[in-house]
Design an enzyme around this catalytic site. Structure first.
Site, PDB file in Angstrom:
ATOM      1  N   CYS A  56      35.759  37.448  45.791  1.00  0.00           N
ATOM      2  CA  CYS A  56      36.735  38.294  45.101  1.00  0.00           C
ATOM      3  C   CYS A  56      37.912  38.669  45.994  1.00  0.00           C
ATOM      4  O   CYS A  56      39.035  38.841  45.509  1.00  0.00           O
ATOM      5  CB  CYS A  56      36.078  39.601  44.637  1.00  0.00           C
ATOM      6  SG  CYS A  56      34.337  39.514  44.283  1.00  0.00           S
ATOM      7  N   ASP A  88      30.292  44.214  43.973  1.00  0.00           N
ATOM      8  CA  ASP A  88      29.091  44.504  43.198  1.00  0.00           C
ATOM      9  C   ASP A  88      28.124  43.332  43.140  1.00  0.00           C
ATOM     10  O   ASP A  88      26.902  43.529  43.114  1.00  0.00           O
ATOM     11  CB  ASP A  88      29.485  44.917  41.771  1.00  0.00           C
ATOM     12  CG  ASP A  88      30.125  46.289  41.736  1.00  0.00           C
ATOM     13  OD1 ASP A  88      30.353  46.858  42.821  1.00  0.00           O
ATOM     14  OD2 ASP A  88      30.404  46.799  40.634  1.00  0.00           O
ATOM     15  N   CYS A 129      37.961  43.087  43.585  1.00  0.00           N
ATOM     16  CA  CYS A 129      36.638  43.334  43.030  1.00  0.00           C
ATOM     17  C   CYS A 129      36.591  44.671  42.303  1.00  0.00           C
ATOM     18  O   CYS A 129      37.421  45.551  42.506  1.00  0.00           O
ATOM     19  CB  CYS A 129      35.572  43.289  44.121  1.00  0.00           C
ATOM     20  SG  CYS A 129      33.907  43.196  43.433  1.00  0.00           S
ATOM     21  N   ASP A 130      35.543  44.842  41.494  1.00  0.00           N
ATOM     22  CA  ASP A 130      35.441  45.879  40.471  1.00  0.00           C
ATOM     23  C   ASP A 130      36.066  47.222  40.815  1.00  0.00           C
ATOM     24  O   ASP A 130      37.012  47.666  40.179  1.00  0.00           O
ATOM     25  CB  ASP A 130      33.969  46.108  40.117  1.00  0.00           C
ATOM     26  CG  ASP A 130      33.337  44.881  39.496  1.00  0.00           C
ATOM     27  OD1 ASP A 130      34.016  43.846  39.398  1.00  0.00           O
ATOM     28  OD2 ASP A 130      32.166  44.952  39.119  1.00  0.00           O
ATOM     29  N   LYS A 131      35.527  47.927  41.794  1.00  0.00           N
ATOM     30  CA  LYS A 131      35.959  49.305  42.061  1.00  0.00           C
ATOM     31  C   LYS A 131      37.264  49.367  42.832  1.00  0.00           C
ATOM     32  O   LYS A 131      37.925  50.400  42.871  1.00  0.00           O
ATOM     33  CB  LYS A 131      34.876  50.088  42.827  1.00  0.00           C
ATOM     34  CG  LYS A 131      33.495  50.033  42.188  1.00  0.00           C
ATOM     35  CD  LYS A 131      33.528  50.396  40.721  1.00  0.00           C
ATOM     36  CE  LYS A 131      32.218  50.045  40.030  1.00  0.00           C
ATOM     37  NZ  LYS A 131      31.911  48.614  39.974  1.00  0.00           N
ATOM     38  N   CYS A 201      34.691  37.604  39.532  1.00  0.00           N
ATOM     39  CA  CYS A 201      33.864  37.054  38.455  1.00  0.00           C
ATOM     40  C   CYS A 201      34.718  36.745  37.227  1.00  0.00           C
ATOM     41  O   CYS A 201      35.554  37.547  36.812  1.00  0.00           O
ATOM     42  CB  CYS A 201      32.761  38.035  38.084  1.00  0.00           C
ATOM     43  SG  CYS A 201      31.643  38.395  39.452  1.00  0.00           S
ATOM     44  N   GLU A 453      24.842  50.114  39.093  1.00  0.00           N
ATOM     45  CA  GLU A 453      24.811  49.223  37.940  1.00  0.00           C
ATOM     46  C   GLU A 453      23.431  48.580  37.844  1.00  0.00           C
ATOM     47  O   GLU A 453      22.724  48.464  38.835  1.00  0.00           O
ATOM     48  CB  GLU A 453      25.877  48.133  38.072  1.00  0.00           C
ATOM     49  CG  GLU A 453      27.283  48.662  37.926  1.00  0.00           C
ATOM     50  CD  GLU A 453      28.329  47.559  37.992  1.00  0.00           C
ATOM     51  OE1 GLU A 453      27.967  46.403  38.283  1.00  0.00           O
ATOM     52  OE2 GLU A 453      29.507  47.859  37.759  1.00  0.00           O
ATOM     53  N   SER A 479      26.778  46.620  34.635  1.00  0.00           N
ATOM     54  CA  SER A 479      27.806  45.659  35.009  1.00  0.00           C
ATOM     55  C   SER A 479      28.577  45.242  33.772  1.00  0.00           C
ATOM     56  O   SER A 479      28.046  45.229  32.659  1.00  0.00           O
ATOM     57  CB  SER A 479      27.147  44.439  35.646  1.00  0.00           C
ATOM     58  OG  SER A 479      28.043  43.361  35.704  1.00  0.00           O
TER      59      SER A 479
END
Length: 577
Positions: A56, A88, A129-131, A201, A453, A479
């Site tokens: 990521c 994650d 990435c996510d956060k 992702c 998650e 997730s």
């Protein structure tokens, strides 16, 4: 030296670069090869979440160089710095996941401290990435400097046996392997090809959801979220973002001129119509909080309720981020929403033009495959639904994208687990039954700590072929890759004596995503009696350090799980100091 293009008398960097008393400061800048002209230009923070933890983030440092080129072209002086990120996919399914949500706050805090300490005038933030995406946007709104966000881009899909595959398939394959439906050799073959490039992702999981948010909220340039990380066009978007932030600085257009109540509503619309991650119900309130705007889970879910779902993306649908980009990306999605009267067109964007003006520039139409026409959506309501009831007085959230309406109602007995590990072990051993509601508690922001998650558990259930035969609820998170009837963010959390903490095995639970209900078949008197017998929050192993500190100060989930008073309490704006 030529006359400067920018008057620095009101910019933060004047405290570092201007006047005889700042000679020592300038000497440091000369030491790094800056010219006199560069020192007296605006200093632009270029923040990345680059690291070698996961694909990521691995391309962010390359893209940052293009951002810096854009800043320089527009007569600014870029200063690159990095912050942390927790990925994650690597943290999933073990104690490391407790660090994930906490990292959002650390990213916002460290970007703020770097900007303040060095008096940078504007910010371009790159995240993968996510956060890290909401964390970077939170910092922009908190500082209220001219800001442009840019996503690092999605991963390319893997290919196996003629089909696209993603990391979601690998998580679900673990369940199939445990169930004896996949050999070890087949699992190893899949894991080797599922993630073939740099990038986040590929499905409409949290990273791509928040990337779409960055465009819809106006902080990112149109269509910049879509191109996969390996595409050379990412460098062009990066360079354009560097130029754009200089344009915003020249016009004094700041982050809070862009992030308003209306733009937050636009962002929530895009989450709903794309079947985005339930984590948006946590991150949008947190971004709003930085501006002093009350925009809570209830507000997000109200928008979800009357927004059609018309973009067919994984995990509920068939396509990945690359496909959305090739179909025209977020701009075409926004254009479809406008046709239905669901977009605030007067919101400012990072281009300096309004959202309506940007949509006017879009000449593509919905392809009917990835992006359906808004008048013929996949479903008439959003892919994410809010729930409330005596089991979740503060609300909860569930992704229903891809779940048939007849499966969006579920009543069954509770099978209660005190943490994710206990539940995962029970799933591995098949110690659960069809028709049950699996309850995983003590995983909230404070009680976890860290609000983990649950993808490992939910993917294992799906892999065992039980995804449509049980429901799952938790005060933790899911997730964006989770599928099945899985309810997260149940609040108040167990550690705060929420009703989820009072449940017992066999209690009958009803979840109805059509009516928005989540309830347990207990009277108010019975719940009060159990509350009186409650022994207090479950003890954890985190008695010091960052996770302990987070557990002490984190707020309620439905308000974004934030850790400071926010924009409503501030007594100054950084950019005006």
């Amino acid at each position: 030296m030529d006359a400067p293009r920018f008057d620095k008398s009101r910019l933060p960097s004047r405290h570092v670069t201007e006047g005889p008393e700042r000679a020592p400061h300038r000497s440091y800048l000369y030491a790094m090869g800056l010219s006199e002209a560069e020192i007296h230009q605006p200093l632009i923070g270029v923040a990345t979440c680059w690291n070698e933890a996961a694909p990521c983030n691995i391309a962010l440092n390359r893209q940052a160089q293009s951002v810096k080129l854009g800043v320089k072209t527009a007569m600014g002086t870029p200063r690159e710095f990095t912050t942390i990120t927790v990925t994650d996919g690597i943290a999933m399914g073990h104690e490391g996941m407790r660090s994930s949500l906490v990292s959002r706050e650390a990213i916002a805090d460290t970007v703020e401290l770097t900007m303040r300490g060095h008096c940078y005038d504007a910010l371009v933030g790159l995240a993968g990435c996510d956060k890290s995406l909401p964390g970077m946007m939170m910092a922009m709104v908190r500082l209220n400097v001219p800001s442009v966000f840019i996503y690092g881009g999605s991963i390319l899909p893997g290919r196996l046996d003629g089909k696209d595959v993603t990391v979601q398939d690998v998580f679900e394959a673990v369940g199939k392997h445990q169930a004896g439906e996949m050999s070890t050799c087949e699992l190893e073959k899949l894991e080797a090809v599922a993630c073939p490039s740099a990038g986040a992702c590929g499905g409409q999981f949290t990273a791509n959801t928040m990337a779409c948010v960055s465009e819809a909220i106006g902080l990112a340039l149109p269509n910049s979220a879509g191109a996969p990380a390996p595409y050379e066009s990412r460098d062009q978007y990066s360079e354009a973002s560097g130029q754009a932030v200089m344009h915003l600085l020249e016009r004094n257009i700041r982050a809070r001129d862009i992030v308003t109540r209306k733009s937050l509503e636009n962002a929530a619309r895009v989450v709903a119509c794309t079947g985005g991650s339930t984590n948006a119900g946590l991150h949008l309130p947190a971004i709003a909080h930085e501006a002093g705007i009350d925009f809570f889970l209830d507000d997000v879910c109200e928008i979800f309720r009357d927004t059609p779902y018309f973009v067919d993306l994984k995990p509920g649908g068939a396509y990945v981020a690359k496909d959305l980009y090739e179909a025209g990306g977020v701009p075409v999605v926004m254009k479809e929403l406008r046709k239905a009267g669901l977009i605030h067109e007067d919101c400012m964007t990072a281009t300096g033009r309004s959202m309506g003006e940007e949509i006017d520039r879009v000449n593509r139409e919905a392809d009917g495959k990835v992006i359906y026409p808004v008048e013929t959506p996949i479903t008439p309501t959003g892919g994410v639904v809010g729930l409330k009831g005596n089991l979740a007085p503060n609300g909860a959230i569930v992704k229903v994208a891809g779940i048939p309406s007849e499966l969006q109602r579920f009543t069954g007995p509770a099978n209660v687990f005190e943490c994710e590990e206990d539940a995962f072990e029970a799933v591995q051993k098949r110690e659960y039954k069809e028709g049950e509601v699996i309850v995983i508690r003590n995983e909230g922001p404070s009680g976890g700590p860290g609000m983990r998650e649950m993808l490992a558990t939910t993917a294992a259930i799906s892999g065992q072929g039980m995804g449509k035969k049980v429901a799952l609820i938790t005060d933790g998170r899911f997730s964006g890759a989770t599928r099945g009837f899985c309810v997260g963010h149940v609040g108040p959390e167990a550690a705060h004596c929420g009703p989820i903490g009072l449940l017992k095995d066999g209690d009958m639970i009803t979840i109805d995503a059509i009516t928005g209900e989540i309830s347990v078949d207990l009277t108010d008197a019975e719940l009060e009696a159990r509350k009186a017998d409650w022994k207090g929050p479950r003890d954890t192993i985190y008695a010091s350090g960052a996770l302990w500190k987070y557990a002490q100060i984190v707020g309620e989930t439905h308000k974004g799980a934030v850790t400071h008073p926010g924009g409503a309490a501030e007594k100054h704006v950084y950019a005006d100091l």
